[in-house]
Design a protein around this motif. Structure first.
Motif, PDB file in Angstrom:
ATOM      1  N   ALA A 182      -5.663  -6.081  -5.683  1.00 25.05           N
ATOM      2  CA  ALA A 182      -5.251  -6.980  -4.672  1.00 25.05           C
ATOM      3  C   ALA A 182      -3.734  -6.590  -4.394  1.00 25.05           C
ATOM      4  O   ALA A 182      -3.320  -6.577  -3.186  1.00 25.05           O
ATOM      5  CB  ALA A 182      -5.319  -8.338  -5.335  1.00 25.05           C
ATOM      6  N   LEU A 183      -2.992  -6.125  -5.547  1.00 29.90           N
ATOM      7  CA  LEU A 183      -1.492  -5.752  -5.251  1.00 29.90           C
ATOM      8  C   LEU A 183      -1.404  -4.660  -4.233  1.00 29.90           C
ATOM      9  O   LEU A 183      -0.460  -4.450  -3.422  1.00 29.90           O
ATOM     10  CB  LEU A 183      -0.912  -5.568  -6.534  1.00 29.90           C
ATOM     11  CG  LEU A 183      -0.554  -6.740  -7.356  1.00 29.90           C
ATOM     12  CD1 LEU A 183      -0.059  -6.309  -8.671  1.00 29.90           C
ATOM     13  CD2 LEU A 183       0.311  -7.488  -6.599  1.00 29.90           C
ATOM     14  N   SER A 210      -8.106  -5.295 -13.456  1.00 36.56           N
ATOM     15  CA  SER A 210      -8.676  -4.414 -12.194  1.00 36.56           C
ATOM     16  C   SER A 210      -8.468  -5.056 -10.853  1.00 36.56           C
ATOM     17  O   SER A 210      -8.033  -4.316  -9.944  1.00 36.56           O
ATOM     18  CB  SER A 210      -9.953  -3.969 -12.577  1.00 36.56           C
ATOM     19  OG  SER A 210     -10.489  -3.202 -11.464  1.00 36.56           O
ATOM     20  N   GLY A 211      -8.961  -6.209 -11.001  1.00 39.14           N
ATOM     21  CA  GLY A 211      -8.879  -6.945  -9.648  1.00 39.14           C
ATOM     22  C   GLY A 211      -7.451  -7.262  -9.149  1.00 39.14           C
ATOM     23  O   GLY A 211      -7.173  -6.994  -7.969  1.00 39.14           O
ATOM     24  N   ALA A 212      -6.585  -7.512 -10.187  1.00 34.09           N
ATOM     25  CA  ALA A 212      -5.405  -7.916  -9.594  1.00 34.09           C
ATOM     26  C   ALA A 212      -4.536  -6.793  -9.294  1.00 34.09           C
ATOM     27  O   ALA A 212      -3.812  -6.711  -8.161  1.00 34.09           O
ATOM     28  CB  ALA A 212      -4.519  -8.462 -10.953  1.00 34.09           C
ATOM     29  N   LEU A 213      -4.876  -5.391  -9.725  1.00 32.01           N
ATOM     30  CA  LEU A 213      -4.539  -4.386  -9.134  1.00 32.01           C
ATOM     31  C   LEU A 213      -4.861  -3.884  -7.883  1.00 32.01           C
ATOM     32  O   LEU A 213      -3.853  -3.454  -6.931  1.00 32.01           O
ATOM     33  CB  LEU A 213      -4.542  -3.187 -10.031  1.00 32.01           C
ATOM     34  CG  LEU A 213      -3.953  -3.230 -11.657  1.00 32.01           C
ATOM     35  CD1 LEU A 213      -4.454  -2.047 -12.583  1.00 32.01           C
ATOM     36  CD2 LEU A 213      -2.199  -3.214 -11.288  1.00 32.01           C
ATOM     37  N   SER A 218       1.041   0.618   1.496  1.00 32.00           N
ATOM     38  CA  SER A 218       0.820   1.845   2.417  1.00 32.00           C
ATOM     39  C   SER A 218       0.023   3.087   1.792  1.00 32.00           C
ATOM     40  O   SER A 218      -1.010   3.398   1.852  1.00 32.00           O
ATOM     41  CB  SER A 218       1.696   2.382   3.374  1.00 32.00           C
ATOM     42  OG  SER A 218       2.717   2.856   2.508  1.00 32.00           O
ATOM     43  N   ASP A 219       0.706   3.362   0.228  1.00 31.45           N
ATOM     44  CA  ASP A 219       0.352   4.522  -0.342  1.00 31.45           C
ATOM     45  C   ASP A 219       0.087   3.836  -1.662  1.00 31.45           C
ATOM     46  O   ASP A 219       1.170   4.067  -2.696  1.00 31.45           O
ATOM     47  CB  ASP A 219       1.315   5.560  -0.185  1.00 31.45           C
ATOM     48  CG  ASP A 219       0.829   6.675  -1.210  1.00 31.45           C
ATOM     49  OD1 ASP A 219      -0.413   6.757  -1.516  1.00 31.45           O
ATOM     50  OD2 ASP A 219       1.655   7.684  -1.579  1.00 31.45           O
ATOM     51  N   PRO A 220      -0.976   3.180  -2.172  1.00 26.58           N
ATOM     52  CA  PRO A 220      -1.009   2.464  -3.408  1.00 26.58           C
ATOM     53  C   PRO A 220      -1.198   3.677  -4.610  1.00 26.58           C
ATOM     54  O   PRO A 220      -1.889   4.459  -4.306  1.00 26.58           O
ATOM     55  CB  PRO A 220      -2.238   1.603  -3.214  1.00 26.58           C
ATOM     56  CG  PRO A 220      -3.174   2.316  -2.169  1.00 26.58           C
ATOM     57  CD  PRO A 220      -2.059   3.032  -1.291  1.00 26.58           C
ATOM     58  N   PRO A 221      -0.325   3.173  -5.662  1.00 27.36           N
ATOM     59  CA  PRO A 221      -0.707   4.075  -6.853  1.00 27.36           C
ATOM     60  C   PRO A 221      -2.027   3.983  -7.312  1.00 27.36           C
ATOM     61  O   PRO A 221      -2.913   2.961  -7.079  1.00 27.36           O
ATOM     62  CB  PRO A 221       0.393   3.635  -7.774  1.00 27.36           C
ATOM     63  CG  PRO A 221       0.752   2.167  -7.339  1.00 27.36           C
ATOM     64  CD  PRO A 221       0.304   2.184  -6.044  1.00 27.36           C
TER      65      PRO A 221
END
Lengths: 388, 326
Positions: free
Chosen positions: A76-77, A71-74, A82-85
Motif C-alpha cells: 500500500a505504501l 507485506s500488505g502495508a508495504l 513512483s519508484d517503489p523500493p
C-alpha cells in the motif's frame, strides 16, 4: 567384632583399586540409546501437553499475520511512490527479526526448568539412579528442547519463503538464516539447561535465563552506546582531501558557483575526535540479531542488481557493524571532488562467526555445568533442595 | 574382587549364588547437611534373602540413609556396600543392582504407565527384545494392567505408588530400597505388597523397607534396624522376640479379681491407660513366661479373657525411640 572389621579392611582395599578404573570411564559415557531415551521421555511429556500445541498454533498465526500484514502495508505504501523500493529485503528482515525475537522468548522456557523442575516434581532422582549417565540426561534434555524450538523455526520457514518470493533477496539467505537461528537457539537451550541446574527453583532459573538472553539481545547495544564516549578521543588524523588552507583561499563567490576548479586533493594532518569502535564492536557482535543480520548475506553481491532500489535492514546492519569493526581508517578519505561516485566505506571481515561462536560457547558452558551438577552421588546439594 | 559378582551378572540369580550373595553392609556412616547431622554413625546389615525393616521417628535419617544406599549422596564418613559394591566409587555397578523407590516421587503425567516402565527399562539397558514382556509382567504384578495405557496423571495415589514399585523392579535388581512403600495403599494392596516383598526376598534379594506401619512391617520383616537421631539403636525382632522380656496385655472378666490375684502373687502390673476395658500391662519373660502366667491365673480362678503382646515388638521398640523424638 574385631575380626569382622579386619575383614572389611581387606575387602575394601581390593575394591578401591578396582573402583578406580571403573569409576573413570562410566562418568563420561554417552550412548545414542541413552540420549534417545531421555529425549523421547522429554518430548512425550511436552508434546502431549496441549499447552505446547497451542503455543505452536499461536506462533504460526502470529508470524503469519505479521508477515501478511506487513507485506500488505508495504504494498500500500509503495503504490504512492513512483519508484517503489523492492519489498523483498524489508519483508525478509521483518520475518527474520520476528522469528528470532519470538524464538528467543520461547526457547528459554523449554530448558530453564528442565532440571530443577524435574527435581521439584520428584522425577529427577529416579532418572539419575538408572544407568543413564549425567551427560546422557543433559544431552537428551537439550536435544528435546532444541527439537521443540526447531519445530517453531520450521513452522516459520514458509513465511521466510514468502519474503524470498518477493524478490531481491539472494536465495542462499534463507538457509543461512535458518541454520544460524537454529544454532543460536541451541545456545539458548544450553544456557537455560545450565541455569536450571544452578538455581534451586524453576522461577529463579527462568528469570536468570531470560536475563542472560536479554543481556545478549538488548543490553549489548546499550553497553556499546555507553562505551562510545569512552573510546572517543581527540587525536591527530591523516586526511586525504581539500586542506583547510585551500578552503581559506577560496572566496565566497567561487563557492557559490560550485566546485572550485583549481582545488586539488592532498594529504594533511588535523586534530579530530575519533571513535575507536574497533575496540567495542564485539559488544554488537554478541547480539543474536546482529549475528543473524550479518550471516544472512542479503547485501547485493554477485548476481544481484546492485543499482536496484532496495531497502535492506539486514544488509544495512551487516555493513554498519563491519564498518564499526574496522574502526577509523589510517587515512580519512574525503576527496569528493574527483568523481561523483560514493566513497567506499572501510569495512572489516564478517562479524557473525565471532558472535555465533561466543553464543555457542555460553551454551556449551551451560551444558557442561548441567552435566557436572547432574552427577551422582552428590556431595553438596543446592541450598533449599532435597535430592528426592 | 573375588567376593563381588561380575559387573554384568544377570540379576536374581538362583541356588547357591543366592546363599552367598552379599546384602547391604553399612559401617560408621555419617552424613551432615550443613550443621544438621542427618546420619551420625549408622551400622546396618541387611541380609540377602530377607526383608529388613528400617524403623525410626520422623527426622531420624531413614530417607538420608536410603539416599546414600541408592547412590545419590556421598557419605561424609563410613563404609557402604550394596550387593558387595561401593555406591560411591562404583556408582554404575551399584545402580545396576539396586532398585530404589523414594518416599515422595512424581510421575510423568503425560506418559502412560506402560511408557513409564518402558522408558525406565530402556534407561536400565534392559535388552530391547525383553522389554515388552517384562513391562507386561510388572504391570500384572502390581495390578495395573487395566491402567497400562492411561496417562499417569489419572492414576490415584496408591496406583502411582504401585507404579513406582514396578519401576523400581524393572531391571530385576538384587537389592531393593523402599522408602514408605505402603503409604497411600489400600488394605488389599498392602497385603499384596507384603506378599510381593516376601516373594522377592525368598528369591534371594535383599529388601530394605522403611515404614511407619509397624504392624505391617512386623508381619513381613525378618530383621529390624532402628534409627534414632541418625544413629542405629539396638533393636530386636524375630528369633529373639519369643525369648525376650516384653510387655503383655492381660484382660479378665472381673478386673477386681484379676488385680487381687496379681497383687497376691507379687506380679508387678500397671493399668493400661489407653484402654477402657480394664486391662493391665505387665512385663513377661518371653513366650514361656506368658504361658506360665495364663496357667497360673486360670488355676487361681481368674476369668482371663485374653493375654496378648501389647502392641508389636516393633511398636514397643519404636515407642521407646519415640520418647526421644525431636
Amino acid at each position: 567384632m574385631g575380626g569382622r572389621t579386619e575383614d572389611v579392611v581387606t575387602v575394601d582395599g581390593s575394591t578401591r583399586t578396582d573402583a578406580g578404573s571403573t569409576g573413570v570411564d562410566e562418568a563420561r559415557g554417552v550412548t545414542w540409546h541413552g540420549v534417545r531415551t531421555v529425549a523421547a521421555l522429554e518430548l512425550r511429556q511436552r508434546v502431549r501437553s496441549s499447552r505446547w500445541k497451542t503455543a505452536l498454533v499461536v506462533w504460526v498465526v502470529a508470524v503469519g499475520a505479521i508477515t501478511l500484514l506487513s507485506s500488505g502495508a508495504l504494498a500500500a505504501l509503495s503504490r504512492t511512490e513512483s519508484d517503489p523500493p523492492s519489498r523483498g529485503p524489508l519483508l525478509f528482515a521483518i520475518v527474520t527479526v520476528l522469528v528470532l525475537g519470538l524464538g528467543l522468548l520461547v526457547t528459554p522456557t523449554l530448558t530453564s526448568t528442565a532440571v530443577n523442575g524435574d527435581r521439584a516434581a520428584g522425577t529427577l532422582a529416579t532418572l539419575q539412579v538408572t544407568l543413564l549417565s549425567p551427560a546422557e540426561i543433559a544431552l537428551g534434555k537439550l536435544l528435546a528442547a532444541w527439537s521443540a524450538a526447531l519445530a517453531f523455526l520450521v513452522a516459520s520457514v514458509p513465511f521466510l519463503g514468502v519474503a524470498l518470493a518477493l524478490g531481491d533477496v539472494p536465495v542462499a539467505a534463507l538457509p543461512r538464516v535458518v541454520v544460524v537461528v537454529a544454532l543460536l537457539l541451541v545456545a539458548v537451550c544450553g544456557i537455560g539447561l545450565g541455569w536450571s541446574t544452578v538455581a534451586a527453583r524453576p522461577a529463579g532459573s527462568t528469570v536468570l535465563t531470560f536475563l542472560t538472553v536479554a543481556g545478549l539481545a538488548v543490553f549489548t547495544p546499550v553497553f556499546f552506546g555507553i562505551a562510545f564516549p569512552a573510546v572517543t578521543q581527540t587525536e591527530t588524523v591523516t586526511v586525504h582531501g581539500i586542506s583547510p588552507e585551500q578552503w581559506q583561499d577560496l572566496d565566497g563567490l567561487e563557492l557559490e558557483n560550485g566546485a572550485p576548479a583549481n582545488a586539488t586533493c592532498e594529504t594533511y594532518t588535523e586534530e579530530r575526535e575519533v571513535t575507536h569502535t574497533e575496540r567495542t564492536w564485539w559488544l554488537l557482535a554478541l547480539n543474536p540479531f546482529v549475528v543473524v543480520a550479518d550471516a544472512a548475506g542479503t547485501s547485493p553481491g554477485a548476481g544481484m542488481d546492485a543499482a536496484a532500489n532496495r531497502f535492506d535492514p539486514l544488509g544495512t546492519v551487516s555493513e554498519g557493524v563491519r564498518f564499526l569493526r574496522a574502526g577509523p581508517p589510517d587515512v580519512q578519505e574525503e576527496c569528493w571532488i574527483e568523481d561523483g561516485s560514493a566513497v567506499e566505506l572501510p569495512t572489516a571481515g564478517a562479524v557473525w562467526p565471532y558472535g555465533l561462536a561466543a553464543n555457542l560457547l555460553l551454551g556449551v558452558v551451560g551444558f557442561v555445568v548441567a552435566v557436572r551438577r547432574l552427577r551422582i552421588p552428590q556431595r553438596t546439594l543446592p541450598r533449599g533442595t532435597r535430592v528426592a | 574382587m573375588a567376593d563381588s559378582p561380575a559387573p554384568d551378572l544377570p540379576p536374581g540369580g538362583t541356588g547357591t549364588a543366592v546363599a552367598t550373595a552379599p546384602g547391604i553392609d553399612v559401617r560408621g556412616l555419617r552424613r551432615a547437611f550443613g550443621t544438621v547431622q542427618a546420619l551420625d554413625g549408622v551400622d546396618l546389615v541387611a541380609r540377602a534373602g530377607a526383608v529388613t525393616a528400617l524403623v525410626g521417628p520422623n527426622g531420624s535419617g531413614k530417607t538420608t540413609l536410603l539416599l546414600v544406599l541408592a547412590g545419590l549422596l556421598v557419605p561424609d564418613a563410613g563404609e557402604v556396600r550394596v550387593a558387595g559394591v561401593d555406591p560411591v566409587t562404583q556408582s554404575r555397578a551399584a545402580r545396576a543392582r539396586t532398585g530404589w523407590m523414594p518416599d515422595a516421587f512424581g510421575t510423568w503425567d503425560s506418559l502412560t504407565a506402560r511408557e513409564v516402565l518402558t522408558t525406565f527399562a530402556d534407561a536400565y539397558r534392559v535388552a530391547p527384545a525383553a522389554i515388552p514382556g517384562r513391562v507386561e509382567d510388572l504391570l500384572a504384578t502390581v495390578h495395573l494392567s487395566e491402567y497400562a495405557d492411561r496417562p499417569a496423571a489419572v492414576l490415584s495415589r496408591g496406583q502411582k505408588q504401585r507404579l513406582g514399585l514396578a519401576r523400581a523392579l524393572v531391571h530385576d535388581p538384587q537389592v531393593l530400597l523402599l522408602d514408605e512403600p505402603a503409604s497411600g495403599l489400600d488394605p488389599r494392596s498392602r497385603v499384596e505388597l507384603r506378599v510381593l516383598l516376601r516373594r522377592l526376598a525368598d528369591e534371594g534379594r535383599t529388601v530394605l523397607v522403611s515404614s511407619h506401619v509397624l504392624s505391617e512391617l512386623e508381619e513381613m520383616a525378618d530383621d529390624a534396624v532402628f534409627l534414632s537421631r541418625g544413629r542405629t539403636v539396638a533393636g530386636h525382632l524375630g528369633d529373639d522376640a519369643a525369648a525376650a522380656r516384653r510387655t503383655w496385655r492381660l484382660r479378665a472378666l472381673d478386673r477386681a479379681a484379676l488385680v487381687a490375684w496379681l497383687d497376691a502373687s507379687g506380679v508387678v502390673w500397671r493399668a493400661d491407660a489407653d484402654a477402657a476395658d480394664g486391662a493391665v500391662l505387665l512385663d513377661v519373660e518371653g513366650d514361656a513366661g506368658a504361658a506360665a502366667l495364663v496357667r497360673d491365673a486360670v488355676t487361681a480362678g481368674v476369668p482371663v479373657v485374653s493375654l496378648a503382646p501389647a502392641g508389636g515388638a516393633l511398636e514397643q521398640a519404636y515407642l521407646a525411640l519415640d520418647e526421644e523424638r525431636r
